[in-house]
Scaffold this motif. Structure first.
Motif, PDB file in Angstrom:
ATOM      1  N   GLY A  91     -44.852  22.077  36.678  1.00  0.00           N
ATOM      2  CA  GLY A  91     -44.481  21.155  37.743  1.00  0.00           C
ATOM      3  C   GLY A  91     -43.001  21.229  38.081  1.00  0.00           C
ATOM      4  N   LEU A  92     -42.361  22.365  37.770  1.00  0.00           N
ATOM      5  CA  LEU A  92     -40.929  22.519  38.007  1.00  0.00           C
ATOM      6  C   LEU A  92     -40.651  22.766  39.482  1.00  0.00           C
ATOM      7  N   THR A  93     -39.466  22.408  39.909  1.00  0.00           N
ATOM      8  CA  THR A  93     -39.026  22.653  41.274  1.00  0.00           C
ATOM      9  C   THR A  93     -38.247  23.959  41.300  1.00  0.00           C
ATOM     10  N   ILE A  94     -38.715  24.909  42.083  1.00  0.00           N
ATOM     11  CA  ILE A  94     -38.056  26.204  42.176  1.00  0.00           C
ATOM     12  C   ILE A  94     -36.624  26.001  42.673  1.00  0.00           C
ATOM     13  N   GLY A  95     -35.674  26.599  41.956  1.00  0.00           N
ATOM     14  CA  GLY A  95     -34.261  26.493  42.304  1.00  0.00           C
ATOM     15  C   GLY A  95     -33.534  25.366  41.604  1.00  0.00           C
TER      16      GLY A  95
ATOM     17  N   PHE B 112     -31.619  26.362  32.369  1.00  0.00           N
ATOM     18  CA  PHE B 112     -32.164  27.485  33.137  1.00  0.00           C
ATOM     19  C   PHE B 112     -32.500  26.982  34.528  1.00  0.00           C
ATOM     20  N   VAL B 113     -32.506  27.908  35.480  1.00  0.00           N
ATOM     21  CA  VAL B 113     -32.890  27.604  36.850  1.00  0.00           C
ATOM     22  C   VAL B 113     -34.326  28.077  37.021  1.00  0.00           C
ATOM     23  N   ALA B 114     -35.185  27.186  37.485  1.00  0.00           N
ATOM     24  CA  ALA B 114     -36.605  27.519  37.649  1.00  0.00           C
ATOM     25  C   ALA B 114     -36.785  28.548  38.760  1.00  0.00           C
ATOM     26  N   THR B 115     -37.477  29.624  38.441  1.00  0.00           N
ATOM     27  CA  THR B 115     -37.827  30.641  39.431  1.00  0.00           C
ATOM     28  C   THR B 115     -39.303  30.548  39.795  1.00  0.00           C
ATOM     29  N   ASP B 116     -39.970  29.584  39.192  1.00  0.00           N
ATOM     30  CA  ASP B 116     -41.389  29.359  39.404  1.00  0.00           C
ATOM     31  C   ASP B 116     -41.660  27.901  39.027  1.00  0.00           C
ATOM     32  N   GLN B 117     -42.849  27.425  39.301  1.00  0.00           N
ATOM     33  CA  GLN B 117     -43.200  26.060  38.928  1.00  0.00           C
ATOM     34  C   GLN B 117     -43.607  25.959  37.460  1.00  0.00           C
ATOM     35  N   PHE B 118     -43.701  27.096  36.786  1.00  0.00           N
ATOM     36  CA  PHE B 118     -44.146  27.121  35.393  1.00  0.00           C
ATOM     37  C   PHE B 118     -43.302  28.108  34.595  1.00  0.00           C
ATOM     38  N   HIS B 119     -42.789  27.666  33.457  1.00  0.00           N
ATOM     39  CA  HIS B 119     -42.026  28.515  32.540  1.00  0.00           C
ATOM     40  C   HIS B 119     -42.423  28.189  31.108  1.00  0.00           C
ATOM     41  N   PHE B 120     -42.145  29.113  30.198  1.00  0.00           N
ATOM     42  CA  PHE B 120     -42.248  28.870  28.769  1.00  0.00           C
ATOM     43  C   PHE B 120     -40.845  28.917  28.190  1.00  0.00           C
TER      44      PHE B 120
ATOM     45  N   THR C 269     -32.193  23.127  38.312  1.00  0.00           N
ATOM     46  CA  THR C 269     -31.728  23.391  36.957  1.00  0.00           C
ATOM     47  C   THR C 269     -32.428  22.455  35.987  1.00  0.00           C
ATOM     48  N   TYR C 270     -32.877  23.011  34.877  1.00  0.00           N
ATOM     49  CA  TYR C 270     -33.525  22.247  33.809  1.00  0.00           C
ATOM     50  C   TYR C 270     -32.723  22.427  32.528  1.00  0.00           C
ATOM     51  N   TYR C 271     -32.734  21.409  31.694  1.00  0.00           N
ATOM     52  CA  TYR C 271     -31.954  21.403  30.457  1.00  0.00           C
ATOM     53  C   TYR C 271     -32.888  21.404  29.256  1.00  0.00           C
ATOM     54  N   VAL C 272     -32.537  22.207  28.262  1.00  0.00           N
ATOM     55  CA  VAL C 272     -33.335  22.343  27.046  1.00  0.00           C
ATOM     56  C   VAL C 272     -32.489  21.865  25.873  1.00  0.00           C
ATOM     57  N   ARG C 273     -33.018  20.898  25.140  1.00  0.00           N
ATOM     58  CA  ARG C 273     -32.347  20.404  23.937  1.00  0.00           C
ATOM     59  C   ARG C 273     -33.068  21.001  22.734  1.00  0.00           C
ATOM     60  N   VAL C 274     -32.308  21.661  21.846  1.00  0.00           N
ATOM     61  CA  VAL C 274     -32.840  22.302  20.645  1.00  0.00           C
ATOM     62  C   VAL C 274     -32.273  21.582  19.436  1.00  0.00           C
ATOM     63  N   TYR C 275     -33.133  21.233  18.477  1.00  0.00           N
ATOM     64  CA  TYR C 275     -32.649  20.564  17.266  1.00  0.00           C
ATOM     65  C   TYR C 275     -33.665  20.698  16.143  1.00  0.00           C
TER      66      TYR C 275
ATOM     67  N   THR D 282     -39.206  32.303  29.691  1.00  0.00           N
ATOM     68  CA  THR D 282     -39.984  33.299  30.418  1.00  0.00           C
ATOM     69  C   THR D 282     -40.732  32.637  31.572  1.00  0.00           C
ATOM     70  N   GLY D 283     -41.014  33.434  32.572  1.00  0.00           N
ATOM     71  CA  GLY D 283     -41.743  32.978  33.748  1.00  0.00           C
ATOM     72  C   GLY D 283     -41.672  34.050  34.808  1.00  0.00           C
ATOM     73  N   THR D 284     -42.181  33.750  35.981  1.00  0.00           N
ATOM     74  CA  THR D 284     -42.099  34.682  37.097  1.00  0.00           C
ATOM     75  C   THR D 284     -40.643  34.791  37.511  1.00  0.00           C
ATOM     76  N   VAL D 285     -40.168  36.015  37.633  1.00  0.00           N
ATOM     77  CA  VAL D 285     -38.764  36.236  37.955  1.00  0.00           C
ATOM     78  C   VAL D 285     -38.621  36.605  39.417  1.00  0.00           C
ATOM     79  N   GLY D 286     -37.639  36.022  40.054  1.00  0.00           N
ATOM     80  CA  GLY D 286     -37.320  36.323  41.437  1.00  0.00           C
ATOM     81  C   GLY D 286     -36.047  35.608  41.802  1.00  0.00           C
ATOM     82  N   ASP D 287     -35.590  35.826  42.987  1.00  0.00           N
ATOM     83  CA  ASP D 287     -34.405  35.122  43.462  1.00  0.00           C
ATOM     84  C   ASP D 287     -34.908  33.819  44.075  1.00  0.00           C
ATOM     85  N   PRO D 288     -34.757  32.670  43.370  1.00  0.00           N
ATOM     86  CA  PRO D 288     -35.398  31.443  43.835  1.00  0.00           C
ATOM     87  C   PRO D 288     -34.843  30.900  45.141  1.00  0.00           C
ATOM     88  N   CYS D 289     -33.599  31.143  45.417  1.00  0.00           N
ATOM     89  CA  CYS D 289     -33.032  30.576  46.641  1.00  0.00           C
ATOM     90  C   CYS D 289     -32.166  31.593  47.351  1.00  0.00           C
TER      91      CYS D 289
END
Length: 181
Positions: free
Chosen positions: A120-124, A68-76, A126-132, A149-156
């Protein structure tokens, strides 16, 4: 066709692994203000992917990847595993060739839903999620639903190449919707 062999307590299976069994094949998720679950599975993921660094000593040999691409510094990142799936989530920053752990957690038990905060995410970025499944071998059920989920917007602004700054409340002041049951 899929063939499984019992090797002590774990079951090893053969078959074609999904494209997202490796980080570079991560399936993109879109962060939304309300959870929009995406169906997933770890079926056949035992053939590829990293087995290093499982959260809490878990076994990520059946891991699949999302991004996912961070649109905020905090996501769930929320996970609703199937009944016999011991869900585990790892969130990483950086390129697939040099991942850096942001946060990880595992469910309270088989089939328990979970919400993993990533801060502490950087807006814009990409973060990777590993599920297992946290246990070694193939889980009895391999399906799950995942959302970000998180604040939605056009990050860049792609035209200008600059990121917009958002003013938002602290993570503990935010409300979030849980994944629908």
């Amino acid at each position: 066709a899929r063939r499984c062999v019992d090797e002590t307590a774990a079951v090893a299976c053969t078959g074609t692994p999904p494209d997202n069994a490796i980080c570079s094949g991560a399936i993109p998720l879109t962060g939304t203000s309300v959870c929009s679950p995406v169906s997933g599975s770890t079926a056949n993921a035992t053939l590829t992917g990293s087995t290093a660094g499982g959260c809490g000593g878990g076994d990520p040999s059946d891991a699949v990847w999302y991004s996912f691409v961070a649109t905020d510094q905090f996501h769930f990142v929320s996970l609703q595993p199937s009944a016999q799936f011991y869900g585990t989530l790892d969130v990483y920053g950086g390129p697939c060739s040099n991942l850096s752990l942001v946060n990880c957690s595992y469910a309270d038990g088989l089939g328990f839903p979970m919400d993993l905060p990533a801060s502490g995410l950087t807006i814009g970025a990409t973060y990777y999620v590993r599920v297992y499944d946290n246990y070694a071998g193939t889980s009895a059920t391999q399906d799950f639903a995942i959302c970000v989920t998180g604040t939605v917007g056009d990050p860049c602004d792609a035209q200008a190449g600059t990121c917009l700054l958002y003013t938002s409340p602290s993570p503990r002041d935010r409300t979030r919707s849980r994944m629908p049951s």
